[in-house]
Design a protein around this motif. Structure first.
Motif, PDB file in Angstrom:
ATOM      1  N   VAL A 266       0.841  -1.197   0.000  1.00  0.00           N
ATOM      2  CA  VAL A 266       0.000   0.000   0.000  1.00  0.00           C
ATOM      3  C   VAL A 266       0.876   1.247   0.000  1.00  0.00           C
ATOM      4  O   VAL A 266       0.596   2.228  -0.705  1.00  0.00           O
ATOM      5  N   ASP A 267       1.963   1.214   0.755  1.00  0.00           N
ATOM      6  CA  ASP A 267       2.877   2.355   0.825  1.00  0.00           C
ATOM      7  C   ASP A 267       3.584   2.585  -0.514  1.00  0.00           C
ATOM      8  O   ASP A 267       3.798   3.726  -0.928  1.00  0.00           O
ATOM      9  N   ILE A 268       3.915   1.488  -1.210  1.00  0.00           N
ATOM     10  CA  ILE A 268       4.621   1.599  -2.488  1.00  0.00           C
ATOM     11  C   ILE A 268       3.677   2.035  -3.604  1.00  0.00           C
ATOM     12  O   ILE A 268       3.971   2.941  -4.377  1.00  0.00           O
ATOM     13  N   ARG A 269       2.522   1.379  -3.686  1.00  0.00           N
ATOM     14  CA  ARG A 269       1.644   1.593  -4.833  1.00  0.00           C
ATOM     15  C   ARG A 269       0.656   2.723  -4.619  1.00  0.00           C
ATOM     16  O   ARG A 269       0.428   3.540  -5.506  1.00  0.00           O
ATOM     17  N   LYS A 270       0.023   2.745  -3.473  1.00  0.00           N
ATOM     18  CA  LYS A 270      -0.931   3.784  -3.083  1.00  0.00           C
ATOM     19  C   LYS A 270      -2.124   3.889  -4.034  1.00  0.00           C
ATOM     20  O   LYS A 270      -3.273   3.692  -3.644  1.00  0.00           O
ATOM     21  N   GLU A 271      -1.877   4.238  -5.308  1.00  0.00           N
ATOM     22  CA  GLU A 271      -2.962   4.541  -6.231  1.00  0.00           C
ATOM     23  C   GLU A 271      -3.882   3.338  -6.423  1.00  0.00           C
ATOM     24  O   GLU A 271      -3.433   2.227  -6.685  1.00  0.00           O
ATOM     25  N   GLY A 272      -5.169   3.600  -6.266  1.00  0.00           N
ATOM     26  CA  GLY A 272      -6.165   2.560  -6.486  1.00  0.00           C
ATOM     27  C   GLY A 272      -6.493   1.731  -5.259  1.00  0.00           C
ATOM     28  O   GLY A 272      -7.439   0.935  -5.280  1.00  0.00           O
ATOM     29  N   TYR A 273      -5.732   1.908  -4.198  1.00  0.00           N
ATOM     30  CA  TYR A 273      -5.949   1.087  -3.009  1.00  0.00           C
ATOM     31  C   TYR A 273      -7.378   1.243  -2.503  1.00  0.00           C
ATOM     32  O   TYR A 273      -7.863   2.349  -2.292  1.00  0.00           O
ATOM     33  N   ASN A 274      -8.044   0.110  -2.313  1.00  0.00           N
ATOM     34  CA  ASN A 274      -9.444   0.099  -1.883  1.00  0.00           C
ATOM     35  C   ASN A 274      -9.542  -0.690  -0.579  1.00  0.00           C
ATOM     36  O   ASN A 274      -9.579  -1.927  -0.600  1.00  0.00           O
ATOM     37  N   PRO A 275      -9.571   0.003   0.573  1.00  0.00           N
ATOM     38  CA  PRO A 275      -9.596  -0.716   1.855  1.00  0.00           C
ATOM     39  C   PRO A 275     -10.822  -1.594   2.033  1.00  0.00           C
ATOM     40  O   PRO A 275     -10.751  -2.644   2.679  1.00  0.00           O
ATOM     41  N   ASN A 276     -11.943  -1.180   1.456  1.00  0.00           N
ATOM     42  CA  ASN A 276     -13.143  -2.006   1.565  1.00  0.00           C
ATOM     43  C   ASN A 276     -12.985  -3.323   0.809  1.00  0.00           C
ATOM     44  O   ASN A 276     -13.390  -4.395   1.286  1.00  0.00           O
ATOM     45  N   MET A 277     -12.395  -3.240  -0.383  1.00  0.00           N
ATOM     46  CA  MET A 277     -12.123  -4.444  -1.153  1.00  0.00           C
ATOM     47  C   MET A 277     -11.163  -5.356  -0.400  1.00  0.00           C
ATOM     48  O   MET A 277     -11.334  -6.573  -0.352  1.00  0.00           O
ATOM     49  N   LYS A 278     -10.149  -4.752   0.207  1.00  0.00           N
ATOM     50  CA  LYS A 278      -9.187  -5.530   0.988  1.00  0.00           C
ATOM     51  C   LYS A 278      -9.889  -6.306   2.090  1.00  0.00           C
ATOM     52  O   LYS A 278      -9.664  -7.522   2.259  1.00  0.00           O
ATOM     53  N   GLU A 279     -10.754  -5.634   2.827  1.00  0.00           N
ATOM     54  CA  GLU A 279     -11.441  -6.287   3.938  1.00  0.00           C
ATOM     55  C   GLU A 279     -12.386  -7.380   3.443  1.00  0.00           C
ATOM     56  O   GLU A 279     -12.525  -8.427   4.094  1.00  0.00           O
ATOM     57  N   GLU A 280     -13.032  -7.161   2.310  1.00  0.00           N
ATOM     58  CA  GLU A 280     -13.919  -8.185   1.733  1.00  0.00           C
ATOM     59  C   GLU A 280     -13.140  -9.455   1.403  1.00  0.00           C
ATOM     60  O   GLU A 280     -13.606 -10.565   1.674  1.00  0.00           O
ATOM     61  N   ILE A 281     -11.969  -9.282   0.802  1.00  0.00           N
ATOM     62  CA  ILE A 281     -11.167 -10.441   0.416  1.00  0.00           C
ATOM     63  C   ILE A 281     -10.626 -11.148   1.659  1.00  0.00           C
ATOM     64  O   ILE A 281     -10.643 -12.386   1.743  1.00  0.00           O
ATOM     65  N   ILE A 282     -10.143 -10.378   2.623  1.00  0.00           N
ATOM     66  CA  ILE A 282      -9.635 -10.977   3.859  1.00  0.00           C
ATOM     67  C   ILE A 282     -10.719 -11.785   4.550  1.00  0.00           C
ATOM     68  O   ILE A 282     -10.495 -12.926   4.985  1.00  0.00           O
ATOM     69  N   GLU A 283     -11.912 -11.221   4.627  1.00  0.00           N
ATOM     70  CA  GLU A 283     -13.023 -11.918   5.279  1.00  0.00           C
ATOM     71  C   GLU A 283     -13.457 -13.143   4.475  1.00  0.00           C
ATOM     72  O   GLU A 283     -13.687 -14.221   5.030  1.00  0.00           O
ATOM     73  N   GLY A 284     -13.566 -12.975   3.160  1.00  0.00           N
ATOM     74  CA  GLY A 284     -14.019 -14.077   2.318  1.00  0.00           C
ATOM     75  C   GLY A 284     -13.080 -15.263   2.320  1.00  0.00           C
ATOM     76  O   GLY A 284     -13.516 -16.418   2.284  1.00  0.00           O
ATOM     77  N   PHE A 285     -11.780 -14.996   2.390  1.00  0.00           N
ATOM     78  CA  PHE A 285     -10.773 -16.057   2.416  1.00  0.00           C
ATOM     79  C   PHE A 285     -10.392 -16.469   3.842  1.00  0.00           C
ATOM     80  O   PHE A 285      -9.545 -17.339   4.027  1.00  0.00           O
ATOM     81  N   LYS A 286     -10.997 -15.781   4.820  1.00  0.00           N
ATOM     82  CA  LYS A 286     -10.698 -16.062   6.230  1.00  0.00           C
ATOM     83  C   LYS A 286      -9.195 -15.950   6.516  1.00  0.00           C
ATOM     84  O   LYS A 286      -8.566 -16.840   7.095  1.00  0.00           O
ATOM     85  N   LEU A 287      -8.636 -14.813   6.113  1.00  0.00           N
ATOM     86  CA  LEU A 287      -7.201 -14.583   6.272  1.00  0.00           C
ATOM     87  C   LEU A 287      -6.839 -13.857   7.569  1.00  0.00           C
ATOM     88  O   LEU A 287      -5.653 -13.659   7.851  1.00  0.00           O
TER      89      LEU A 287
END
Length: 239
Positions: free
Chosen positions: A98-119
Motif C-alpha cells: 500500500v505504501d509503495i503503490r498507493k494509487e487505487g488502493y481500496n480498503p473495503n475491497m481488501k477487507e472483503e477479500i480478507i473476510e471471504g478467504f478467512k485470512l
C-alpha cells in the motif's frame, strides 16, 4: 481496453508469437487458452511489459505500452506461483505494498477479500509459514485490493479449496459487472466454461480460434468446452 496489433516475438531463432491481432474489451472474462508452447504466456507477459516484443504494438486504455510503464497502474496481475518476502508477515506485506503503490488502493475491497478467504488469523504470521493454498489467497488479495480496471489471472484457483474457489469466482464476476476486464488462463476447462465469456485459443504462436464460449462449443459439435478444445487441438495439429 487492450489492443494487440501484429505482434511478433522471437527468442533467438525460435518464433513464439507470429502476428497476433487481438482486442479485449471491458465487461467480460476472456480466457487465453492453448497447449504448452502455444505462446499464451509470452502474449500475456508482453502485455504486462515483462517481455519486450520483437515487433508489433500493444495498447492499454489507448496508451502504447512501448517504453511506457504508467499503464501498469490499471492492471492487477495474479501469477500462478507468487513469490513473497518470506520474513515479512502478511500484515507487513500489505502495508508495504500500500505504501509503495498507493494509487487505487481500496480498503473495503481488501477487507472483503480478507473476510471471504478467512485470512484474519494469518495477518501476523510469517509468509514463509503459509501453505500453498493460503499463499494463493494472499496473491488474490494483493491483486484485488488495488481495484484495477484490468485483471490478468494465471491459473487463479489452483490450490484453493471449493469454498475459496467459489468465492474467488464470485469476485471475478462482480468485477466484470462493474465493467472490468478479466483475462485468465486455466487448464481446467470446466472452470473456463463456468466463468469465461470468450476464449482466445492459441496454437503454435497464432490465434487459431476466438469467440464466445457457447459459440465455440456449438460450432465444434461437442457437448462441453473440454471436448471442444480437444477437438480444436486435434484438428490444428493435423492441419
Amino acid at each position: 481496453m487492450v489492443k494487440v496489433k501484429n505482434l511478433y516475438k522471437r527468442f533467438g531463432k525460435l518464433e513464439v508469437l507470429k502476428g497476433i491481432d487481438l482486442e479485449l474489451k471491458g465487461g467480460n472474462v476472456t480466457a487465453i487458452l492453448g497447449p504448452n508452447g502455444s505462446g499464451k504466456t509470452t502474449l500475456i507477459k508482453s502485455i504486462l511489459g515483462l517481455v519486450v516484443p520483437t515487433s508489433g504494438e500493444i495498447y492499454v486504455k489507448g496508451e502504447n505500452v512501448r517504453k511506457n510503464w504508467n499503464y501498469r497502474k490499471y492492471i492487477g496481475y495474479m501469477p500462478q506461483i507468487a513469490v513473497f518476502p518470506e520474513n515479512l508477515t502478511l500484515k507487513e506485506l500489505i502495508n508495504m505494498l500500500v505504501d509503495i503503490r498507493k494509487e487505487g488502493y481500496n480498503p473495503n475491497m481488501k477487507e472483503e477479500i480478507i473476510e471471504g478467504f478467512k485470512l484474519e488469523k494469518y495477518m501476523d504470521k510469517k509468509l514463509k509459514t503459509l501453505s500453498g493454498g493460503t499463499k494463493q489467497k494472499v496473491s488474490a488479495l494483493i491483486t484485488f485490493m488495488f481495484d484495477p480496471e484490468i485483471y490478468f489471472l494465471d491459473e487463479p484457483t489452483v490450490g484453493l479449496d471449493p469454498i475459496s474457489s467459489s468465492f474467488l469466482k464470485d469476485k471475478i464476476r462482480h468485477q466484470v459487472e462493474r465493467g472490468r476486464l478479466v483475462v485468465l488462463t486455466s487448464h481446467i476447462m470446466s472452470e473456463v466454461e463456468e466463468i469465461a465469456d470468450n476464449i482466445v485459443f492459441l496454437l503454435e504462436g497464432r490465434i487459431y480460434v476466438t469467440g464466445a464460449v457457447a459459440e465455440v462449443i456449438q460450432q465444434s459439435g461437442e457437448k462441453n468446452l473440454e471436448r471442444a478444445i480437444a477437438k480444436l487441438m486435434e484438428k490444428g495439429y493435423n492441419a
